[in-house]
Design a protein around this motif. Structure first.
Motif, PDB file in Angstrom:
ATOM      1  N   ASP A 118       0.815  -1.213   0.000  1.00 55.55           N
ATOM      2  CA  ASP A 118       0.000   0.000   0.000  1.00 55.55           C
ATOM      3  C   ASP A 118       0.851   1.267   0.000  1.00 55.55           C
ATOM      4  OD1 ASP A 118      -2.233  -1.602   0.056  1.00 55.55           O
ATOM      5  OD2 ASP A 118      -2.511  -1.451   2.230  1.00 55.55           O
ATOM      6  N   LYS A 119       2.156   1.124   0.219  1.00 54.20           N
ATOM      7  CA  LYS A 119       3.031   2.288   0.277  1.00 54.20           C
ATOM      8  C   LYS A 119       3.819   2.506  -1.006  1.00 54.20           C
ATOM      9  CE  LYS A 119       3.650   2.049   5.314  1.00 54.20           C
ATOM     10  NZ  LYS A 119       4.630   2.062   6.425  1.00 54.20           N
ATOM     11  N   VAL A 120       3.564   1.698  -2.031  1.00 54.83           N
ATOM     12  CA  VAL A 120       4.339   1.774  -3.272  1.00 54.83           C
ATOM     13  C   VAL A 120       3.419   2.069  -4.445  1.00 54.83           C
ATOM     14  CG1 VAL A 120       5.852   0.503  -4.839  1.00 54.83           C
ATOM     15  CG2 VAL A 120       6.120   0.237  -2.369  1.00 54.83           C
ATOM     16  N   ALA A 121       3.784   3.122  -5.205  1.00 55.77           N
ATOM     17  CA  ALA A 121       3.004   3.525  -6.368  1.00 55.77           C
ATOM     18  C   ALA A 121       3.631   3.073  -7.677  1.00 55.77           C
ATOM     19  CB  ALA A 121       2.846   5.047  -6.387  1.00 55.77           C
ATOM     20  N   GLY A 122       4.901   2.670  -7.642  1.00 53.80           N
ATOM     21  CA  GLY A 122       5.562   2.241  -8.862  1.00 53.80           C
ATOM     22  C   GLY A 122       7.007   1.883  -8.596  1.00 53.80           C
ATOM     23  N   LEU A 123       7.632   1.232  -9.579  1.00 55.33           N
ATOM     24  CA  LEU A 123       9.012   0.774  -9.458  1.00 55.33           C
ATOM     25  C   LEU A 123       9.782   1.135 -10.728  1.00 55.33           C
ATOM     26  CD1 LEU A 123       8.318  -2.803  -8.046  1.00 55.33           C
ATOM     27  CD2 LEU A 123       9.443  -0.969  -6.778  1.00 55.33           C
ATOM     28  N   VAL A 124      10.961   1.704 -10.535  1.00 60.56           N
ATOM     29  CA  VAL A 124      11.935   1.876 -11.608  1.00 60.56           C
ATOM     30  C   VAL A 124      13.180   1.115 -11.172  1.00 60.56           C
ATOM     31  CG1 VAL A 124      13.408   3.491 -12.863  1.00 60.56           C
ATOM     32  CG2 VAL A 124      11.035   4.116 -12.330  1.00 60.56           C
ATOM     33  N   LEU A 125      13.531   0.081 -11.919  1.00 60.93           N
ATOM     34  CA  LEU A 125      14.638  -0.797 -11.532  1.00 60.93           C
ATOM     35  C   LEU A 125      15.767  -0.637 -12.535  1.00 60.93           C
ATOM     36  CD1 LEU A 125      12.630  -4.009 -10.544  1.00 60.93           C
ATOM     37  CD2 LEU A 125      13.203  -2.012  -9.136  1.00 60.93           C
TER      38      LEU A 125
END
Length: 299
Positions: A118-125
């Motif tokens: 619930d605390k993550v809106a997206g990921l850039v890896l």
């Protein structure tokens, strides 16, 4: 050794330890940069400051790394992600977050997302470490990795020419940076303590991979992977003696892995970056990093 007076950032108390965090910009979701092993938050300054033009943008140093307070390394991913969660609360950084993780930091970003969806809106890896990485590599390359002994990597006294070689590489990558940022960063990167930190932090990489395997699926958030294919001087330095055909085979293998990883989630994409390498991606292509952040925010 804990080096005080960093060029940027403020200290926040997390479980009795002083951790460095630097923030710029405003708005949400905030982007948080998670360094790779051997890297520090300020390595992502160029991308971090550009992202601050459109949202809250943060980099930090994990305990035991960079300018944060010392701690015994290595640590579990659960410890690292708990620490990050506590630090963001202490620094009052608004969530949810777009986590921009590089190499080992990408494993931590994924683990944080699985543990705190619930605390993550997206990921850039960026050039992410991955639990299945070795399975996509040629056997000869894996055998070379297995034969490498980290105890031999840094002798008690590093030859001056080796230190100068790395100094020149880092100075080239940060040539356009302000001197008050570039000089302390480069000086610290070529210190034996910082060179050792990268080895120490990644010493339990197999245990961290096991944590990722056991963590469960990622939340349904946008995911963009940046795959850097340049065999640049940093890659050549850490791959001394490895034939170029094997380095090309590594590129082919990781591209297949990252394509499959991106395809395994509903909103995943793998982007190829031809003109940067594993280490140099955030230095040479901050524009690619920031564009990925913008695109994740827009999805």
């Amino acid at each position: 050794m804990w080096i005080m007076k960093p060029p940027l950032g403020e200290y926040y108390d997390v479980n009795g330890r002083e951790l460095l965090l630097h923030r710029e910009g405003s708005g949400a979701p905030a982007v948080v940069f998670l360094p790779g092993a051997g890297a520090v938050g300020m390595d992502y300054w160029d991308a971090q400051r550009r992202a601050a033009a459109f949202t809250t943008s943060v980099f930090y140093d994990r305990a035991g790394t960079g300018w944060s307070e010392s701690v015994d390394l290595p640590r579990s991913s659960a410890e690292v992600t708990d620490e990050l969660d506590a630090l963001l609360r202490s620094a009052k950084v608004p969530g949810p977050y777009v986590l921009a993780g590089h190499s080992l930091g990408a494993l931590y970003a994924r683990h944080y997302a699985s543990r705190f969806p619930d605390k993550v809106a997206g990921l850039v890896l960026m050039e992410p470490a991955h639990e299945d990485y070795r399975a996509y590599m040629p056997r000869e390359l894996v055998e070379r990795w297995d034969a490498w002994d980290p105890a031999d990597a840094l002798p008690d006294e590093l030859p001056g020419e080796i230190l100068e070689f790395y100094r020149v590489l880092f100075e080239q990558e940060t040539a356009d940076w302000p001197a008050d940022l570039r000089e302390p960063l480069v000086d610290s990167h070529v210190s034996r303590e910082w060179l050792l930190t990268g080895i120490r932090e990644a010493a339990n990489i197999e245990a961290v991979r096991d944590e990722i395997r056991a963590a469960g699926p990622l939340p349904d958030v946008p995911l963009i992977i940046l795959t850097a294919l340049a065999i640049d001087p940093f890659k050549q330095a850490v791959s001394a003696g490895v034939p170029e055909k094997l380095l090309q085979a590594e590129n082919d293998g990781k591209t297949r892995l990252y394509n499959e990883f991106a395809a395994s989630v509903p909103r995943g994409e793998n982007r190829i970056v031809e003109d940067a390498g594993h280490v140099t991606l955030p230095f040479r292509r901050p524009d690619a990093v920031v564009q990925a952040i913008r695109d994740v925010l827009a999805l």
